[in-house]
Design a protein around this motif. Sequence first.
Motif, PDB file in Angstrom:
ATOM      1  N   ARG A  29       6.315 -80.253 -39.639  1.00 32.97           N
ATOM      2  CA  ARG A  29       5.676 -81.508 -39.227  1.00 32.97           C
ATOM      3  C   ARG A  29       4.978 -81.356 -37.887  1.00 32.97           C
ATOM      4  O   ARG A  29       3.844 -81.811 -37.700  1.00 32.97           O
ATOM      5  CB  ARG A  29       6.740 -82.609 -39.155  1.00 32.97           C
ATOM      6  CG  ARG A  29       6.191 -83.986 -38.824  1.00 32.97           C
ATOM      7  CD  ARG A  29       5.415 -84.563 -39.970  1.00 32.97           C
ATOM      8  NE  ARG A  29       5.040 -85.946 -39.694  1.00 32.97           N
ATOM      9  CZ  ARG A  29       3.855 -86.462 -39.948  1.00 32.97           C
ATOM     10  NH1 ARG A  29       2.896 -85.714 -40.489  1.00 32.97           N
ATOM     11  NH2 ARG A  29       3.599 -87.721 -39.698  1.00 32.97           N
ATOM     12  N   LEU A  30       5.624 -80.706 -36.940  1.00 37.44           N
ATOM     13  CA  LEU A  30       5.006 -80.491 -35.634  1.00 37.44           C
ATOM     14  C   LEU A  30       3.769 -79.603 -35.750  1.00 37.44           C
ATOM     15  O   LEU A  30       2.753 -79.845 -35.085  1.00 37.44           O
ATOM     16  CB  LEU A  30       6.014 -79.879 -34.671  1.00 37.44           C
ATOM     17  CG  LEU A  30       7.117 -80.828 -34.187  1.00 37.44           C
ATOM     18  CD1 LEU A  30       8.248 -80.040 -33.536  1.00 37.44           C
ATOM     19  CD2 LEU A  30       6.554 -81.867 -33.225  1.00 37.44           C
ATOM     20  N   ALA A  31       3.846 -78.582 -36.603  1.00 35.38           N
ATOM     21  CA  ALA A  31       2.678 -77.720 -36.819  1.00 35.38           C
ATOM     22  C   ALA A  31       1.537 -78.507 -37.440  1.00 35.38           C
ATOM     23  O   ALA A  31       0.368 -78.342 -37.064  1.00 35.38           O
ATOM     24  CB  ALA A  31       3.057 -76.532 -37.700  1.00 35.38           C
ATOM     25  N   GLU A  36       1.634 -75.546 -31.685  1.00 35.52           N
ATOM     26  CA  GLU A  36       1.967 -74.170 -32.033  1.00 35.52           C
ATOM     27  C   GLU A  36       3.489 -74.095 -32.024  1.00 35.52           C
ATOM     28  O   GLU A  36       4.113 -74.382 -30.995  1.00 35.52           O
ATOM     29  CB  GLU A  36       1.395 -73.173 -31.031  1.00 35.52           C
ATOM     30  CG  GLU A  36       1.773 -71.735 -31.353  1.00 35.52           C
ATOM     31  CD  GLU A  36       1.228 -70.718 -30.364  1.00 35.52           C
ATOM     32  OE1 GLU A  36       1.617 -69.549 -30.465  1.00 35.52           O
ATOM     33  OE2 GLU A  36       0.427 -71.118 -29.499  1.00 35.52           O
ATOM     34  N   VAL A  37       4.097 -73.734 -33.138  1.00 36.64           N
ATOM     35  CA  VAL A  37       5.547 -73.842 -33.285  1.00 36.64           C
ATOM     36  C   VAL A  37       6.198 -72.473 -33.258  1.00 36.64           C
ATOM     37  O   VAL A  37       5.790 -71.550 -33.975  1.00 36.64           O
ATOM     38  CB  VAL A  37       5.910 -74.572 -34.594  1.00 36.64           C
ATOM     39  CG1 VAL A  37       7.426 -74.649 -34.752  1.00 36.64           C
ATOM     40  CG2 VAL A  37       5.310 -75.978 -34.600  1.00 36.64           C
ATOM     41  N   VAL A  38       7.221 -72.352 -32.426  1.00 40.26           N
ATOM     42  CA  VAL A  38       8.080 -71.176 -32.433  1.00 40.26           C
ATOM     43  C   VAL A  38       9.240 -71.488 -33.369  1.00 40.26           C
ATOM     44  O   VAL A  38      10.053 -72.368 -33.094  1.00 40.26           O
ATOM     45  CB  VAL A  38       8.595 -70.839 -31.026  1.00 40.26           C
ATOM     46  CG1 VAL A  38       9.480 -69.597 -31.077  1.00 40.26           C
ATOM     47  CG2 VAL A  38       7.431 -70.636 -30.063  1.00 40.26           C
ATOM     48  N   VAL A  39       9.266 -70.804 -34.488  1.00 44.14           N
ATOM     49  CA  VAL A  39      10.272 -71.016 -35.531  1.00 44.14           C
ATOM     50  C   VAL A  39      11.451 -70.102 -35.250  1.00 44.14           C
ATOM     51  O   VAL A  39      11.323 -68.876 -35.282  1.00 44.14           O
ATOM     52  CB  VAL A  39       9.673 -70.713 -36.922  1.00 44.14           C
ATOM     53  CG1 VAL A  39      10.748 -70.791 -38.003  1.00 44.14           C
ATOM     54  CG2 VAL A  39       8.513 -71.651 -37.229  1.00 44.14           C
ATOM     55  N   GLY A  59      -1.720 -74.991 -39.746  1.00 44.58           N
ATOM     56  CA  GLY A  59      -0.916 -74.995 -38.531  1.00 44.58           C
ATOM     57  C   GLY A  59      -0.769 -73.601 -37.954  1.00 44.58           C
ATOM     58  O   GLY A  59      -1.174 -72.597 -38.543  1.00 44.58           O
ATOM     59  N   ARG A  60      -0.148 -73.542 -36.781  1.00 40.81           N
ATOM     60  CA  ARG A  60       0.112 -72.274 -36.101  1.00 40.81           C
ATOM     61  C   ARG A  60       1.607 -72.144 -35.853  1.00 40.81           C
ATOM     62  O   ARG A  60       2.233 -73.078 -35.353  1.00 40.81           O
ATOM     63  CB  ARG A  60      -0.636 -72.209 -34.764  1.00 40.81           C
ATOM     64  CG  ARG A  60      -2.163 -72.213 -34.902  1.00 40.81           C
ATOM     65  CD  ARG A  60      -2.801 -72.348 -33.536  1.00 40.81           C
ATOM     66  NE  ARG A  60      -2.427 -73.613 -32.901  1.00 40.81           N
ATOM     67  CZ  ARG A  60      -2.390 -73.813 -31.589  1.00 40.81           C
ATOM     68  NH1 ARG A  60      -2.652 -72.821 -30.760  1.00 40.81           N
ATOM     69  NH2 ARG A  60      -2.054 -74.994 -31.106  1.00 40.81           N
TER      70      ARG A  60
END
Length: 249
Positions: A29-31, A36-39, A59-60
């Motif tokens: 959702r944030l992406a 830019e999401v650090v998973v 997304g990123r």
Amino acid sequence: MPQEFQEFAGATALVTGATAGIGRGAALRLAALGAEVVVHGRDADRGARVVAEAEATGGRARFVAADLSDPGDVLHLAEAAGAVDVLVNNAGIYRFAGAADSTAEMFDVHMAVNARAPLLLVGALVPGMAARGRGAVVNLSTLAASVPARGAAVYGASKAALELMTRVWADEFGARGVRVNAVASGPVRTPGTVKMGEKALTSVARATVLDRPAEPEEIVEAIVFLASARAGYITGAVLDVSGGRPAIG
């Protein structure tokens, strides 16, 4: 692009426990909203799948592995994530046992993952947010932190500790532009809870006004709201997303 997509444009978000369930939903959702999401997770294959899902919709994202029960690994995760604007402390463990069957190892690992890891991540990452004058932290808690649940003394205690730290951190960083909040979820239908059995999940859900378990997306929306500018005047709050508590009598 739709305006909604821009809500987190230019922001970097770290989501722990992001390879399944609520964490996966929050990361995607944030992406989708421009971050830019650090998973974070422990399984590289599952992490790669979440990154691919995020990228498939424009997304990123990138994956960083870490064992949150290891303080050195937690600090490595913070270093690998770099400067972040949003920290979602979602990862957690839950084991249930009565007092006689609760062990020192069980207590230690709950406190390590559910309380110490968020503490270390906040300590490593939030001063940078404060120096930049902006940021948001969302901690995932549980109804069991404030309502007695059979067999959940250790789990609930670890999350109660997280809720108290949430309020302390809100005071510590609020004047420098960083908001810290928590989401206390009720029963949620995730791969982890489904493994416990449908009967157990349904039994807990019957103790809610809505008489059903939440879907992960319903908890995700609360997390994203608290991380967003729409919650700009909310800090030190524990948002109850538990399906409501029935009246007595």
